[in-house]
Design a protein around this motif. Structure first.
Motif, PDB file in Angstrom:
ATOM      1  N   THR A 181       0.801  -1.226   0.000  1.00  0.00           N
ATOM      2  CA  THR A 181       0.000   0.000   0.000  1.00  0.00           C
ATOM      3  C   THR A 181       0.831   1.271   0.000  1.00  0.00           C
ATOM      4  OG1 THR A 181      -0.088   0.077   2.417  1.00  0.00           O
ATOM      5  CG2 THR A 181      -1.803  -1.197   1.296  1.00  0.00           C
ATOM      6  N   LYS A 182       2.132   1.165   0.304  1.00  0.00           N
ATOM      7  CA  LYS A 182       3.025   2.320   0.429  1.00  0.00           C
ATOM      8  C   LYS A 182       2.540   3.285   1.511  1.00  0.00           C
ATOM      9  CE  LYS A 182       5.620   0.763  -2.840  1.00  0.00           C
ATOM     10  NZ  LYS A 182       6.925   0.127  -2.495  1.00  0.00           N
ATOM     11  N   LYS A 183       1.895   2.729   2.532  1.00  0.00           N
ATOM     12  CA  LYS A 183       1.432   3.511   3.672  1.00  0.00           C
ATOM     13  C   LYS A 183       1.831   2.785   4.955  1.00  0.00           C
ATOM     14  CE  LYS A 183      -2.804   4.735   1.102  1.00  0.00           C
ATOM     15  NZ  LYS A 183      -2.499   6.131   0.791  1.00  0.00           N
ATOM     16  N   PHE A 184       1.775   3.506   6.065  1.00  0.00           N
ATOM     17  CA  PHE A 184       1.865   2.853   7.366  1.00  0.00           C
ATOM     18  C   PHE A 184       0.455   2.425   7.761  1.00  0.00           C
ATOM     19  CE2 PHE A 184       5.687   5.490   7.414  1.00  0.00           C
ATOM     20  CZ  PHE A 184       6.635   4.573   7.850  1.00  0.00           C
ATOM     21  N   LEU A 185       0.290   1.151   8.073  1.00  0.00           N
ATOM     22  CA  LEU A 185      -1.018   0.617   8.429  1.00  0.00           C
ATOM     23  C   LEU A 185      -1.158   0.591   9.949  1.00  0.00           C
ATOM     24  CD1 LEU A 185      -1.257  -2.393   5.928  1.00  0.00           C
ATOM     25  CD2 LEU A 185      -1.808   0.025   5.558  1.00  0.00           C
ATOM     26  N   ILE A 186      -2.245   1.167  10.448  1.00  0.00           N
ATOM     27  CA  ILE A 186      -2.506   1.205  11.883  1.00  0.00           C
ATOM     28  C   ILE A 186      -3.599   0.185  12.188  1.00  0.00           C
ATOM     29  CG2 ILE A 186      -2.938   2.685  13.868  1.00  0.00           C
ATOM     30  CD1 ILE A 186      -0.630   3.627  12.035  1.00  0.00           C
ATOM     31  N   ALA A 187      -3.231  -0.924  12.822  1.00  0.00           N
ATOM     32  CA  ALA A 187      -4.202  -1.952  13.200  1.00  0.00           C
ATOM     33  C   ALA A 187      -4.923  -1.487  14.460  1.00  0.00           C
ATOM     34  CB  ALA A 187      -3.497  -3.283  13.444  1.00  0.00           C
ATOM     35  N   VAL A 188      -6.249  -1.303  14.378  1.00  0.00           N
ATOM     36  CA  VAL A 188      -6.961  -0.572  15.424  1.00  0.00           C
ATOM     37  C   VAL A 188      -7.391  -1.436  16.605  1.00  0.00           C
ATOM     38  CG1 VAL A 188      -7.774   1.098  13.726  1.00  0.00           C
ATOM     39  CG2 VAL A 188      -9.244  -0.833  14.351  1.00  0.00           C
ATOM     40  N   ASP A 189      -7.353  -2.767  16.480  1.00  0.00           N
ATOM     41  CA  ASP A 189      -7.698  -3.615  17.624  1.00  0.00           C
ATOM     42  C   ASP A 189      -6.793  -4.843  17.638  1.00  0.00           C
ATOM     43  OD1 ASP A 189      -8.732  -5.306  15.661  1.00  0.00           O
ATOM     44  OD2 ASP A 189     -10.819  -4.770  16.058  1.00  0.00           O
ATOM     45  N   ASP A 190      -6.899  -5.636  18.713  1.00  0.00           N
ATOM     46  CA  ASP A 190      -5.957  -6.742  18.867  1.00  0.00           C
ATOM     47  C   ASP A 190      -6.166  -7.840  17.832  1.00  0.00           C
ATOM     48  OD1 ASP A 190      -8.359  -7.552  19.910  1.00  0.00           O
ATOM     49  OD2 ASP A 190      -7.574  -8.232  21.830  1.00  0.00           O
ATOM     50  N   ASP A 191      -7.409  -8.062  17.380  1.00  0.00           N
ATOM     51  CA  ASP A 191      -7.638  -9.057  16.332  1.00  0.00           C
ATOM     52  C   ASP A 191      -6.925  -8.662  15.041  1.00  0.00           C
ATOM     53  OD1 ASP A 191      -9.169 -10.681  17.923  1.00  0.00           O
ATOM     54  OD2 ASP A 191     -11.089  -9.863  17.241  1.00  0.00           O
ATOM     55  N   THR A 192      -6.976  -7.374  14.722  1.00  0.00           N
ATOM     56  CA  THR A 192      -6.316  -6.884  13.508  1.00  0.00           C
ATOM     57  C   THR A 192      -4.803  -6.943  13.665  1.00  0.00           C
ATOM     58  OG1 THR A 192      -8.195  -5.370  13.223  1.00  0.00           O
ATOM     59  CG2 THR A 192      -6.260  -4.988  11.849  1.00  0.00           C
ATOM     60  N   GLU A 193      -4.306  -6.610  14.846  1.00  0.00           N
ATOM     61  CA  GLU A 193      -2.867  -6.712  15.105  1.00  0.00           C
ATOM     62  C   GLU A 193      -2.378  -8.144  14.900  1.00  0.00           C
ATOM     63  OE1 GLU A 193      -2.546  -3.212  18.551  1.00  0.00           O
ATOM     64  OE2 GLU A 193      -2.623  -5.338  19.093  1.00  0.00           O
ATOM     65  N   ASP A 194      -3.112  -9.100  15.458  1.00  0.00           N
ATOM     66  CA  ASP A 194      -2.709 -10.502  15.343  1.00  0.00           C
ATOM     67  C   ASP A 194      -2.755 -10.985  13.896  1.00  0.00           C
ATOM     68  OD1 ASP A 194      -2.349 -10.628  18.071  1.00  0.00           O
ATOM     69  OD2 ASP A 194      -4.348 -11.451  18.471  1.00  0.00           O
ATOM     70  N   GLU A 195      -3.771 -10.560  13.158  1.00  0.00           N
ATOM     71  CA  GLU A 195      -3.940 -11.026  11.781  1.00  0.00           C
ATOM     72  C   GLU A 195      -2.843 -10.507  10.865  1.00  0.00           C
ATOM     73  OE1 GLU A 195      -5.353 -12.765   8.304  1.00  0.00           O
ATOM     74  OE2 GLU A 195      -5.848 -13.196  10.407  1.00  0.00           O
ATOM     75  N   PHE A 196      -2.420  -9.254  11.064  1.00  0.00           N
ATOM     76  CA  PHE A 196      -1.509  -8.638  10.102  1.00  0.00           C
ATOM     77  C   PHE A 196      -0.098  -8.424  10.653  1.00  0.00           C
ATOM     78  CE2 PHE A 196      -5.807  -7.305   8.820  1.00  0.00           C
ATOM     79  CZ  PHE A 196      -5.834  -7.902   7.566  1.00  0.00           C
ATOM     80  N   SER A 197       0.233  -9.123  11.731  1.00  0.00           N
ATOM     81  CA  SER A 197       1.609  -9.064  12.224  1.00  0.00           C
ATOM     82  C   SER A 197       2.533  -9.935  11.383  1.00  0.00           C
ATOM     83  CB  SER A 197       1.660  -9.495  13.693  1.00  0.00           C
ATOM     84  OG  SER A 197       1.168 -10.829  13.837  1.00  0.00           O
TER      85      SER A 197
END
Length: 310
Positions: A113-129
């Motif tokens: 994406t050429k962006k910094f992605l901010i994962a807004v909750d813990d489920d999103t953090e876990d999925e995209f780590s």
């Protein structure tokens, strides 16, 4: 917003921004204009014509007759290219701010994406780590648990001369950026340190843009001197004398963390490769974090995207 005809003599008007009017409305005598700034948002310097048929007196005619933006009150949209005054006449280069994406993998943007992605909750953090192969995904910042994430944003400051000037030279003190303004939409996120400590905004304007003020010496978690003299382009992005660097992360707002309302109102649906799938469904909001040097006036807009797994 409109333009004023600048083909002849014009009278420029000035207005207070929304924040200025709010402070004036207090009526307690505390409102005082103590500083002002100039900008050249409208000017295209390529119109300077050294081949004008009428001679050198007309080289800058097109520049001088450029239509001027009329005054408007939205501080978020006005004066994007501020001018600075430097009395010295012996400068071949001016200091800049530059996003450092080469120091290590923790400071690079997301490749797709050429962006910094901010994962807004813990489920999103876990999925995209990590991806489906278990490899770490660069450019994903932990927006709920910033203390646990390694990725962060780094801005370097100095003279980017292509090594015409050696990094071993000390940057003159009046060219060192010692104070930074960081602006972010307060509805979406807040600025935190690399260690996850939340910063306190200096003020939040009527458009919900929060401004954070960081200084060298007093905000050591954010601003520090760049003492590296290395010419290794795999570590440093400023190819010349270096001044300071700014490091920070972004904490997602409680609204994004607990609700889809702003995603539905301001964002869109998309898919993104993550740990369980190469096309995990997400909701996203694109935004920018604006970093401005208070000393030099140089400004850098950093693209970020707030994401939430569905």
């Amino acid at each position: 917003m409109g333009f004023l005809d600048n083909s002849g003599d014009i009278i420029l008007d000035a207005v207070l921004t929304d924040t200025g009017r709010m402070r004036l409305a207090k009526g307690d005598g505390s409102f005082k204009i103590v500083k002002f700034a100039l900008a050249d948002d409208e000017i295209n310097y390529e119109l300077y014509n050294t081949n004008h048929a009428s001679g050198s007196a007309y080289y800058d005619l097109e520049v001088l007759q450029t239509p001027i933006l009329e005054a408007f009150t939205d501080n978020a949209a006005s004066m994007k290219s501020k001018l600075i005054s430097i009395p010295r006449t012996n400068l071949l280069y001016l200091p800049i701010l530059k996003l450092n994406e080469v120091f290590n993998s923790a400071v690079t943007r997301h490749a797709g994406t050429k962006k910094f992605l901010i994962a807004v909750d813990d489920d999103t953090e876990d999925e995209f780590s990590v991806d489906t192969d278990g490899n770490a995904i660069n450019g994903v910042l932990y927006g709920e648990r910033p203390k646990q994430g390694d990725n962060f944003i780094r801005i370097d400051q100095g003279l980017d001369t292509g090594y015409e000037l050696s990094p071993s030279r000390n940057l003159d003190s009046d060219l060192v950026e010692t104070q930074f303004l960081v602006e972010i939409d307060n509805r979406l996120g807040q600025i935190v340190s690399k260690g996850g400590e939340r910063a306190i905004p200096s003020f939040i304007d009527d458009d919900q843009i929060a401004t954070y003020y960081f200084s060298l010496g007093t905000d050591g978690q954010y601003v520090m001197e760049n003492t590296s003299k290395s010419t290794n382009t795999g570590e440093q992005t400023i190819a010349g004398p270096r001044g300071t660097m700014l490091n920070f992360k972004v904490l997602a707002s409680i609204d994004l963390n607990t609700s889809d309302y702003l995603f539905d109102k301001l964002g869109a649906a998309n898919t993104l490769a993550g740990k369980t799938s190469t096309s995990t469904s997400i909701k996203q909001i694109n935004a920018t974090v604006r970093v401005t040097g208070a000393t030099t006036g140089y400004r850098l807009d950093i693209p970020v995207r707030f994401i939430k797994k569905q």
